[in-house]
Write a protein that holds these residues in place. Sequence first.
Motif, PDB file in Angstrom:
ATOM      1  N   GLN A  43       0.825  -1.205   0.000  1.00  0.00           N
ATOM      2  CA  GLN A  43       0.000   0.000   0.000  1.00  0.00           C
ATOM      3  C   GLN A  43       0.864   1.263   0.000  1.00  0.00           C
ATOM      4  O   GLN A  43       0.560   2.241  -0.692  1.00  0.00           O
ATOM      5  CB  GLN A  43      -0.937   0.010   1.219  1.00  0.00           C
ATOM      6  N   GLU A  44       1.957   1.223   0.745  1.00  0.00           N
ATOM      7  CA  GLU A  44       2.877   2.365   0.779  1.00  0.00           C
ATOM      8  C   GLU A  44       3.458   2.618  -0.617  1.00  0.00           C
ATOM      9  O   GLU A  44       3.575   3.766  -1.052  1.00  0.00           O
ATOM     10  CB  GLU A  44       3.999   2.095   1.788  1.00  0.00           C
ATOM     11  N   SER A  99       1.287   6.712  -6.892  1.00  0.00           N
ATOM     12  CA  SER A  99       0.176   7.599  -7.226  1.00  0.00           C
ATOM     13  C   SER A  99       0.529   9.055  -6.954  1.00  0.00           C
ATOM     14  O   SER A  99       0.290   9.937  -7.790  1.00  0.00           O
ATOM     15  CB  SER A  99      -1.058   7.200  -6.429  1.00  0.00           C
ATOM     16  N   GLU A 100       1.103   9.320  -5.786  1.00  0.00           N
ATOM     17  CA  GLU A 100       1.421  10.696  -5.392  1.00  0.00           C
ATOM     18  C   GLU A 100       2.476  11.317  -6.299  1.00  0.00           C
ATOM     19  O   GLU A 100       2.490  12.532  -6.512  1.00  0.00           O
ATOM     20  CB  GLU A 100       1.906  10.717  -3.946  1.00  0.00           C
ATOM     21  N   ASN A 131       0.773   4.101  -2.902  1.00  0.00           N
ATOM     22  CA  ASN A 131       0.565   5.515  -2.571  1.00  0.00           C
ATOM     23  C   ASN A 131       1.694   6.375  -3.136  1.00  0.00           C
ATOM     24  O   ASN A 131       1.463   7.461  -3.684  1.00  0.00           O
ATOM     25  CB  ASN A 131       0.483   5.706  -1.059  1.00  0.00           C
TER      26      ASN A 131
END
Length: 275
Positions: free
Chosen positions: A33-34, A40-41, A37
Amino acid sequence: MKSVCLALFVLLFVSCSSDDSVSSKDYTEENEQEILNYISENNIDAVATSSGLYYVIDEQGEGAAITASSDVSVKYVGMYTDGTVFDSSLDEEVSFNLQYVIAGWQEGLTYFNEGGSGQLIIPAHLAYGSNDYNGIPGGSVLVFNIEIIDYVAENEQEIVDYIEANNLDAQATGSGLYYVINEQGTGEKPIETSYVTVSYKGYFVDGEVFGESTADTSFYLDQVISGWQEGIPYFNEGGSGTLLIPSHLAYGRYDYNGIPGGSVLIFDIELKTVN
């Protein structure tokens, strides 16, 4: 070569940490998940692999393909997903065999060729595991911006530039060696196993001398660097000239006896005798 590079610690650590079942924690889902993220960021076009590694290819590279047991030379920046840098080798490339580094590097670099560049995003189970290690918190996702050095291409350009700058009439061979014949010589022509006597001066492309014979030096050609094995048989006994030798025909990518890894070596030689 840098003496301490966090990216280059041997796999033994990973094996030991993963065997510690009492204190180990499975960060797989948390890391995934990290990483998602982070991708995506930062609007990153990353490729996922079945192991949990993600990678980005900015340049594929035109050099040799890399395998999990290759010797490689790289420049890199290592950071966490928040951008904090924990290690860097931008000032000087480092060389190592991929068998002895973390699994994320072992797998990740095989997606590139020499001369390539990009990014590896490595979950903890492919890096340093679930326990703190040498300042890296347990369970950390590690991000590496990498540039893989292609010494063959770099050396070729160095040699060509040197030839042009010094107005040399040099001959290229298929191996990457260049040579200049000042005097062909009229004696016997050696083969790659001949016992020869030479005088020489060795220097880098910047002119710095690293070695010079103070007396005639004798040796079997099959016991010296490949550039000499190939280059000296272009001369006859009594001949003289220059050999311009890329690192893969000399001492390779690792520092050797005061010669920096990846160095082009130039030798002015005189072939005295062939036995």
